[in-house]
Structures are given as structure tokens and as C-alpha cells.
Scaffold this motif. Structure first.
Motif, PDB file in Angstrom:
ATOM      1  N   VAL A 126      -6.133   0.511 -18.522  1.00 36.18           N
ATOM      2  CA  VAL A 126      -5.060   1.102 -17.715  1.00 36.18           C
ATOM      3  C   VAL A 126      -5.474   2.496 -17.241  1.00 36.18           C
ATOM      4  O   VAL A 126      -5.308   2.839 -16.061  1.00 36.18           O
ATOM      5  CB  VAL A 126      -3.748   1.173 -18.514  1.00 36.18           C
ATOM      6  CG1 VAL A 126      -2.673   1.910 -17.711  1.00 36.18           C
ATOM      7  CG2 VAL A 126      -3.264  -0.227 -18.876  1.00 36.18           C
ATOM      8  N   ALA A 127      -6.009   3.297 -18.164  1.00 34.15           N
ATOM      9  CA  ALA A 127      -6.462   4.630 -17.775  1.00 34.15           C
ATOM     10  C   ALA A 127      -7.556   4.550 -16.718  1.00 34.15           C
ATOM     11  O   ALA A 127      -7.568   5.325 -15.753  1.00 34.15           O
ATOM     12  CB  ALA A 127      -6.965   5.382 -19.008  1.00 34.15           C
ATOM     13  N   THR A 128      -8.473   3.594 -16.886  1.00 37.23           N
ATOM     14  CA  THR A 128      -9.548   3.424 -15.912  1.00 37.23           C
ATOM     15  C   THR A 128      -8.995   2.983 -14.565  1.00 37.23           C
ATOM     16  O   THR A 128      -9.406   3.492 -13.509  1.00 37.23           O
ATOM     17  CB  THR A 128     -10.566   2.378 -16.419  1.00 37.23           C
ATOM     18  OG1 THR A 128     -11.115   2.826 -17.659  1.00 37.23           O
ATOM     19  CG2 THR A 128     -11.690   2.185 -15.414  1.00 37.23           C
ATOM     20  N   TYR A 129      -8.048   2.045 -14.611  1.00 35.95           N
ATOM     21  CA  TYR A 129      -7.472   1.554 -13.356  1.00 35.95           C
ATOM     22  C   TYR A 129      -6.733   2.659 -12.626  1.00 35.95           C
ATOM     23  O   TYR A 129      -6.874   2.818 -11.407  1.00 35.95           O
ATOM     24  CB  TYR A 129      -6.525   0.387 -13.629  1.00 35.95           C
ATOM     25  CG  TYR A 129      -5.849  -0.114 -12.365  1.00 35.95           C
ATOM     26  CD1 TYR A 129      -6.570  -0.798 -11.401  1.00 35.95           C
ATOM     27  CD2 TYR A 129      -4.499   0.146 -12.125  1.00 35.95           C
ATOM     28  CE1 TYR A 129      -5.966  -1.234 -10.227  1.00 35.95           C
ATOM     29  CE2 TYR A 129      -3.890  -0.288 -10.961  1.00 35.95           C
ATOM     30  CZ  TYR A 129      -4.630  -0.979 -10.015  1.00 35.95           C
ATOM     31  OH  TYR A 129      -4.024  -1.391  -8.851  1.00 35.95           O
ATOM     32  N   VAL A 130      -5.941   3.438 -13.353  1.00 36.00           N
ATOM     33  CA  VAL A 130      -5.188   4.522 -12.728  1.00 36.00           C
ATOM     34  C   VAL A 130      -6.139   5.530 -12.087  1.00 36.00           C
ATOM     35  O   VAL A 130      -5.880   6.036 -10.987  1.00 36.00           O
ATOM     36  CB  VAL A 130      -4.277   5.206 -13.762  1.00 36.00           C
ATOM     37  CG1 VAL A 130      -3.695   6.506 -13.197  1.00 36.00           C
ATOM     38  CG2 VAL A 130      -3.145   4.267 -14.180  1.00 36.00           C
ATOM     39  N   ALA A 131      -7.266   5.795 -12.732  1.00 35.15           N
ATOM     40  CA  ALA A 131      -8.236   6.745 -12.192  1.00 35.15           C
ATOM     41  C   ALA A 131      -8.911   6.209 -10.928  1.00 35.15           C
ATOM     42  O   ALA A 131      -9.199   6.970  -9.995  1.00 35.15           O
ATOM     43  CB  ALA A 131      -9.285   7.080 -13.249  1.00 35.15           C
ATOM     44  N   ASN A 132      -9.161   4.897 -10.915  1.00 34.41           N
ATOM     45  CA  ASN A 132      -9.911   4.309  -9.800  1.00 34.41           C
ATOM     46  C   ASN A 132      -9.024   3.723  -8.708  1.00 34.41           C
ATOM     47  O   ASN A 132      -9.521   3.387  -7.625  1.00 34.41           O
ATOM     48  CB  ASN A 132     -10.827   3.195 -10.319  1.00 34.41           C
ATOM     49  CG  ASN A 132     -11.897   3.724 -11.257  1.00 34.41           C
ATOM     50  OD1 ASN A 132     -12.293   4.880 -11.174  1.00 34.41           O
ATOM     51  ND2 ASN A 132     -12.367   2.874 -12.160  1.00 34.41           N
ATOM     52  N   ALA A 133      -7.729   3.575  -8.978  1.00 34.14           N
ATOM     53  CA  ALA A 133      -6.840   2.881  -8.045  1.00 34.14           C
ATOM     54  C   ALA A 133      -6.842   3.477  -6.638  1.00 34.14           C
ATOM     55  O   ALA A 133      -6.885   2.717  -5.655  1.00 34.14           O
ATOM     56  CB  ALA A 133      -5.420   2.847  -8.606  1.00 34.14           C
ATOM     57  N   GLY A 141       0.820  -1.214   0.000  1.00 34.03           N
ATOM     58  CA  GLY A 141       0.000   0.000   0.000  1.00 34.03           C
ATOM     59  C   GLY A 141       0.849   1.257   0.000  1.00 34.03           C
ATOM     60  O   GLY A 141       0.544   2.221  -0.706  1.00 34.03           O
ATOM     61  N   ARG A 142       1.918   1.245   0.783  1.00 34.27           N
ATOM     62  CA  ARG A 142       2.800   2.414   0.817  1.00 34.27           C
ATOM     63  C   ARG A 142       3.436   2.645  -0.551  1.00 34.27           C
ATOM     64  O   ARG A 142       3.540   3.777  -1.026  1.00 34.27           O
ATOM     65  CB  ARG A 142       3.870   2.235   1.891  1.00 34.27           C
ATOM     66  CG  ARG A 142       3.344   2.288   3.310  1.00 34.27           C
ATOM     67  CD  ARG A 142       4.465   2.366   4.319  1.00 34.27           C
ATOM     68  NE  ARG A 142       5.161   1.098   4.459  1.00 34.27           N
ATOM     69  CZ  ARG A 142       4.887   0.198   5.390  1.00 34.27           C
ATOM     70  NH1 ARG A 142       3.917   0.417   6.243  1.00 34.27           N
ATOM     71  NH2 ARG A 142       5.579  -0.928   5.471  1.00 34.27           N
ATOM     72  N   GLU A 143       3.862   1.561  -1.175  1.00 35.98           N
ATOM     73  CA  GLU A 143       4.467   1.658  -2.507  1.00 35.98           C
ATOM     74  C   GLU A 143       3.440   2.120  -3.539  1.00 35.98           C
ATOM     75  O   GLU A 143       3.722   2.991  -4.371  1.00 35.98           O
ATOM     76  CB  GLU A 143       5.014   0.291  -2.908  1.00 35.98           C
ATOM     77  CG  GLU A 143       5.522   0.214  -4.337  1.00 35.98           C
ATOM     78  CD  GLU A 143       5.758  -1.215  -4.779  1.00 35.98           C
ATOM     79  OE1 GLU A 143       5.808  -1.449  -6.009  1.00 35.98           O
ATOM     80  OE2 GLU A 143       5.894  -2.107  -3.925  1.00 35.98           O
ATOM     81  N   ALA A 144       2.242   1.537  -3.470  1.00 37.45           N
ATOM     82  CA  ALA A 144       1.201   1.860  -4.446  1.00 37.45           C
ATOM     83  C   ALA A 144       0.801   3.330  -4.363  1.00 37.45           C
ATOM     84  O   ALA A 144       0.685   4.022  -5.387  1.00 37.45           O
ATOM     85  CB  ALA A 144      -0.018   0.963  -4.222  1.00 37.45           C
ATOM     86  N   GLU A 145       0.587   3.813  -3.168  1.00 37.95           N
ATOM     87  CA  GLU A 145       0.122   5.187  -2.999  1.00 37.95           C
ATOM     88  C   GLU A 145       1.143   6.198  -3.504  1.00 37.95           C
ATOM     89  O   GLU A 145       0.778   7.289  -3.936  1.00 37.95           O
ATOM     90  CB  GLU A 145      -0.227   5.437  -1.533  1.00 37.95           C
ATOM     91  CG  GLU A 145      -1.502   4.712  -1.108  1.00 37.95           C
ATOM     92  CD  GLU A 145      -1.680   4.646   0.394  1.00 37.95           C
ATOM     93  OE1 GLU A 145      -0.762   5.103   1.120  1.00 37.95           O
ATOM     94  OE2 GLU A 145      -2.722   4.134   0.841  1.00 37.95           O
ATOM     95  N   SER A 146       2.414   5.822  -3.472  1.00 34.63           N
ATOM     96  CA  SER A 146       3.439   6.730  -3.996  1.00 34.63           C
ATOM     97  C   SER A 146       3.425   6.778  -5.529  1.00 34.63           C
ATOM     98  O   SER A 146       4.012   7.685  -6.124  1.00 34.63           O
ATOM     99  CB  SER A 146       4.823   6.297  -3.504  1.00 34.63           C
ATOM    100  OG  SER A 146       5.235   5.083  -4.122  1.00 34.63           O
ATOM    101  N   ALA A 192      -1.046   9.075 -12.785  1.00 33.02           N
ATOM    102  CA  ALA A 192      -2.084   9.956 -13.338  1.00 33.02           C
ATOM    103  C   ALA A 192      -1.456  11.028 -14.229  1.00 33.02           C
ATOM    104  O   ALA A 192      -1.989  11.345 -15.304  1.00 33.02           O
ATOM    105  CB  ALA A 192      -2.883  10.595 -12.201  1.00 33.02           C
ATOM    106  N   ASP A 193      -0.330  11.583 -13.792  1.00 34.06           N
ATOM    107  CA  ASP A 193       0.362  12.588 -14.606  1.00 34.06           C
ATOM    108  C   ASP A 193       0.828  11.987 -15.925  1.00 34.06           C
ATOM    109  O   ASP A 193       0.726  12.634 -16.984  1.00 34.06           O
ATOM    110  CB  ASP A 193       1.562  13.149 -13.841  1.00 34.06           C
ATOM    111  CG  ASP A 193       1.152  13.958 -12.622  1.00 34.06           C
ATOM    112  OD1 ASP A 193      -0.015  14.377 -12.553  1.00 34.06           O
ATOM    113  OD2 ASP A 193       2.013  14.140 -11.727  1.00 34.06           O
TER     114      ASP A 193
END
Length: 205
Positions: free
Chosen positions: A79-86, A51-56, A62-63
Motif C-alpha cells: 500500500v505504501a509503495t502503491y501510494v508513492a507510485n500512484a 482519473g479526476r477522482e484518483a488524483e484528488s 500520502a499524508d
């Protein structure tokens, strides 16, 4: 693009697998009771660490997605959808992780108390070993006879390779195993300067 796709795919797979396991443990009391505590805590620790790695990564991802869109670079829609919802999905996963941790809190408290006792016992043994090592290891080989040299080298080899609790190698193994269990339960890692000090001196002999 390929790097982003691979990272998103790997993280999504981990989250889905962990989510299924956490839901099973939360929704089925029999499943949770039958599952060894360390296995449950391995799932919890995995989500906590990842989780710590993912949140970073979420912000930079997104950028990057926006930059690729501006330059007209094709990106798989998922991928775009996942990045938006992750961020939202990971918040839900972490919530389940904390709920699972709370469900086994009584067992965790007993295990943490045991680990703390083991930590204190091991620290005391390391104190004693450090004193014995300084007094007993052959730090001066210059005046040794050939027979004594053989014994001295045997003693050094035992400290390097013998896995019993009376050797440096054995104590290092015990400390590593304790640290691995402490990490599972998010406890402070047991450390002792004697381990590195003896190891450093052993390499000089």
C-alpha cells in the motif's frame, strides 16, 4: 488503515484492468478495429472519470501514510509503495488513454457529429412537446364529467408511463440515452427545461 487499504486495492485493480485493455487496443490494430467504438470509449471515459477522482486522493493518501508511519501503525508494504507510485502510474495510464482516443479520432468525429444532429432534433421535438403539453393536458379537472375524468387520468398515466417518443416518459428516456452517449464522448450534455417543467406540472395534476 482498512479504509485506505480497500481504496488503494480497488483503484489499483481498476487501473490494472484498464491498462491491460488500453494496451491491447493500442498494440493490436485488428483488436481495435474489431472492438465497437462505444466499448472503446467506455474504457476511455472510465479512465477519464476515475482519473479526476484518483488524483484528488493521492495527496491525502500520502499524508495519511506518513501519519501512520509516525505513529508506528502497521501498513501493508504494497500500500505504501502503491501510494508513492500512484501519481506516476496514473499519468502513464492517462497517456495511454489519450493515445487510444487519438487512434479512433476519425470514428469519434463521425459519432460526435451524429450525436449533435440527434441533440438538435430532440431539442426541436421537446419544444413542440412542451407547447402541446401546455395546450392539451387536463390542467383543470373541476368541471370535467366522470367520463371525461377517466379520459383525463388515462392521458396523465400515458405521459407518466408510456415509453413511446410521443410521451413525457418516452422523451425523458431518449434524453437520458443521448446524455449517456454524450458522456462517453465527453460532449456537453443536452438539456431542455421542458422536461423538468412538464414533470413538475404532471405531479401536480
Amino acid at each position: 488503515v482498512q479504509e485506505l487499504v480497500a481504496q488503494a486495492e480497488e483503484l489499483q485493480s481498476f487501473a490494472e484492468k484498464s491498462g491491460r485493455r488500453l494496451r491491447a487496443l493500442l498494440d493490436d490494430d485488428d483488436e481495435r478495429t474489431a472492438t465497437p467504438l462505444r466499448e472503446i470509449m467506455a474504457v476511455v471515459a472510465g479512465v477519464r472519470t476515475r482519473g479526476r477522482e484518483a488524483e484528488s486522493r493521492f495527496g491525502p493518501w500520502a499524508d495519511r501514510v506518513e501519519l501512520l508511519r509516525q505513529y508506528g501503525v502497521d501498513l501493508p508494504a504494497w500500500v505504501a509503495t502503491y501510494v508513492a507510485n500512484a501519481p506516476t502510474e496514473w499519468a502513464a495510464l492517462k497517456k495511454r488513454m489519450y493515445q487510444c482516443r487519438a487512434a479512433v479520432e476519425p470514428q469519434c468525429a463521425r459519432e460526435e457529429a451524429r450525436l449533435q444532429r440527434e441533440s438538435q432534433e430532440l431539442l426541436a421535438r421537446l419544444d413542440s412537446f412542451r407547447a402541446w403539453f401546455r395546450n392539451s393536458m387536463p390542467f383543470d379537472l373541476s368541471s370535467q364529467s366522470p367520463a371525461d375524468l377517466d379520459l383525463a387520468y388515462d392521458a396523465l398515466d400515458m405521459q407518466r408511463h408510456e415509453k413511446s417518443g410521443n410521451s413525457l416518459a418516452g422523451l425523458r428516456r431518449e434524453l437520458q440515452e443521448l446524455n449517456e452517449q454524450e458522456e462517453l464522448f465527453d460532449l456537453k450534455q443536452t438539456i431542455h427545461p421542458a422536461v423538468e417543467e412538464c414533470l413538475r406540472e404532471l405531479t401536480q395534476l
